[in-house]
Design a protein around this motif. Structure first.
Motif, mmCIF file in Angstrom:
data_model
loop_
_atom_site.group_PDB
_atom_site.id
_atom_site.type_symbol
_atom_site.label_atom_id
_atom_site.label_comp_id
_atom_site.label_asym_id
_atom_site.label_seq_id
_atom_site.Cartn_x
_atom_site.Cartn_y
_atom_site.Cartn_z
ATOM 1 N N LEU A 117 38.341 52.168 29.774
ATOM 2 C CA LEU A 117 38.091 51.151 28.749
ATOM 3 C C LEU A 117 39.466 50.607 28.392
ATOM 4 C CD1 LEU A 117 35.655 52.842 26.185
ATOM 5 C CD2 LEU A 117 35.165 50.891 27.649
ATOM 6 N N SER A 118 39.581 49.294 28.226
ATOM 7 C CA SER A 118 40.895 48.704 27.974
ATOM 8 C C SER A 118 40.795 47.574 26.955
ATOM 9 C CB SER A 118 41.469 48.164 29.287
ATOM 10 O OG SER A 118 42.664 47.460 29.067
ATOM 11 N N ASP A 119 41.913 47.341 26.253
ATOM 12 C CA ASP A 119 41.963 46.199 25.342
ATOM 13 C C ASP A 119 42.492 44.938 26.033
ATOM 14 O OD1 ASP A 119 44.683 46.768 25.565
ATOM 15 O OD2 ASP A 119 45.040 46.864 23.402
ATOM 16 N N ALA A 120 42.799 45.044 27.326
ATOM 17 C CA ALA A 120 43.321 43.894 28.074
ATOM 18 C C ALA A 120 42.190 42.937 28.450
ATOM 19 C CB ALA A 120 44.034 44.368 29.338
ATOM 20 N N PRO A 121 42.500 41.645 28.475
ATOM 21 C CA PRO A 121 41.488 40.683 28.911
ATOM 22 C C PRO A 121 41.274 40.771 30.429
ATOM 23 C CG PRO A 121 43.567 39.571 28.552
ATOM 24 C CD PRO A 121 43.763 41.002 28.128
ATOM 25 N N VAL A 122 40.063 40.485 30.852
ATOM 26 C CA VAL A 122 39.764 40.461 32.286
ATOM 27 C C VAL A 122 40.195 39.108 32.821
ATOM 28 C CG1 VAL A 122 37.926 40.538 34.006
ATOM 29 C CG2 VAL A 122 37.850 42.067 32.036
ATOM 30 N N LYS A 123 41.071 39.126 33.815
ATOM 31 C CA LYS A 123 41.576 37.898 34.431
ATOM 32 C C LYS A 123 41.171 37.860 35.890
ATOM 33 C CE LYS A 123 45.692 37.817 31.504
ATOM 34 N NZ LYS A 123 47.161 37.859 31.508
ATOM 35 N N GLU A 124 40.848 36.688 36.365
ATOM 36 C CA GLU A 124 40.492 36.493 37.774
ATOM 37 C C GLU A 124 41.733 36.610 38.656
ATOM 38 O OE1 GLU A 124 37.495 35.672 39.225
ATOM 39 O OE2 GLU A 124 36.289 35.408 37.423
ATOM 40 N N GLY A 125 41.516 36.978 39.898
ATOM 41 C CA GLY A 125 42.572 36.954 40.907
ATOM 42 C C GLY A 125 43.675 37.971 40.672
ATOM 43 N N THR A 126 44.799 37.726 41.327
ATOM 44 C CA THR A 126 45.904 38.680 41.288
ATOM 45 C C THR A 126 46.519 38.813 39.895
ATOM 46 O OG1 THR A 126 47.462 36.973 41.996
ATOM 47 C CG2 THR A 126 46.512 38.375 43.722
ATOM 48 N N ALA A 127 46.314 37.836 39.025
ATOM 49 C CA ALA A 127 46.830 37.914 37.654
ATOM 50 C C ALA A 127 46.198 39.069 36.883
ATOM 51 C CB ALA A 127 46.574 36.607 36.918
ATOM 52 N N GLY A 128 45.025 39.504 37.295
ATOM 53 C CA GLY A 128 44.336 40.578 36.593
ATOM 54 C C GLY A 128 44.514 41.951 37.191
ATOM 55 N N TRP A 129 45.215 42.055 38.286
ATOM 56 C CA TRP A 129 45.327 43.323 39.006
ATOM 57 C C TRP A 129 46.015 44.411 38.213
ATOM 58 C CZ3 TRP A 129 46.701 42.610 44.860
ATOM 59 C CH2 TRP A 129 45.723 41.816 45.465
ATOM 60 N N GLY A 130 47.052 44.088 37.454
ATOM 61 C CA GLY A 130 47.864 45.118 36.827
ATOM 62 C C GLY A 130 47.919 45.090 35.316
ATOM 63 N N VAL A 131 47.030 44.364 34.649
ATOM 64 C CA VAL A 131 47.144 44.194 33.199
ATOM 65 C C VAL A 131 46.571 45.354 32.387
ATOM 66 C CG1 VAL A 131 47.108 41.679 33.386
ATOM 67 C CG2 VAL A 131 44.973 42.904 32.960
ATOM 68 N N PHE A 132 45.755 46.180 32.969
ATOM 69 C CA PHE A 132 44.988 47.132 32.170
ATOM 70 C C PHE A 132 45.794 48.298 31.630
ATOM 71 C CE2 PHE A 132 41.963 44.768 34.657
ATOM 72 C CZ PHE A 132 41.132 44.317 33.653
#
Length: 185
Positions: A117-132
């Motif tokens: 579970l994360s407070d990070a927003p879900v982003k499409e593509g490679t921008a979302g790969w490492g945000v969590f």
């Protein structure tokens, strides 16, 4: 004498190369990409257990649960590092506890996959790969299987609504295989 030294050097190089190759295989686990683990768990229930009748007494049916399982939030997985599909739900059980339920999951297998579970927003593509792992997250457990339906009990002391996304996270390589934004149902 030069011949013995050269032979020892080559032996040392071969042994070191083999050690590096074995360590690399153990770290990357490339065979996991071709091995599927399917899990088909039923939604947990918190219903009352029927009591056994006393000898000579009529059978007493169990009292119905005050409320069955209720979906309070859900979302669909999007792909990140690996193609990932399925639905994720937060389900309130009759006893008031909550479970994260993943249904119809289909993703790649990999080393050290976790459900976060994360407070990070879900982003499409490679921008979302490492945000969590950039903000707050709750590591629920290791992924039980890369295919199927599975349940992860939510800790009672965690306010799940503070974490609007779910990620199938590869902890070994710090990358999301797929993620879903949770929306109130």
């Amino acid at each position: 004498m030069g011949r013995v030294t050269r032979k020892r050097r080559w032996t040392a190089v071969v042994v070191a190369g083999a050690a590096v190759a074995v360590a690399g295989l153990l770290w990357f686990k490339p065979w996991a990409l071709w091995v599927d683990e399917t899990v088909n768990e039923a939604l947990p229930s918190a219903e009352a257990t029927p009591r056994a009748p006393r000898t000579g007494a009529p059978s007493v049916p169990a009292a119905p649960s005050p409320a069955g399982p209720v979906t309070v939030a859900q979302g669909r997985f999007i792909s990140h590092e690996h193609a990932t599909t399925g639905v994720v739900k937060v389900v309130r059980l009759a006893d008031g506890s909550h479970t994260l339920r993943i249904e119809g999951l289909d993703t790649s297998n990999g080393p050290d996959l976790r459900v976060w579970l994360s407070d990070a927003p879900v982003k499409e593509g490679t921008a979302g790969w490492g945000v969590f792992d950039d903000g707050e997250y709750v590591d629920l457990a290791g992924l039980k299987g890369n295919k199927g339906d599975q349940n992860y009990p939510l800790p009672a002391d965690v306010d799940w609504s503070a974490y609007p996304s779910v990620s199938i996270w590869c902890d070994r390589f710090d990358v999301s295989f797929g993620a879903a934004a949770l929306a109130r149902a």
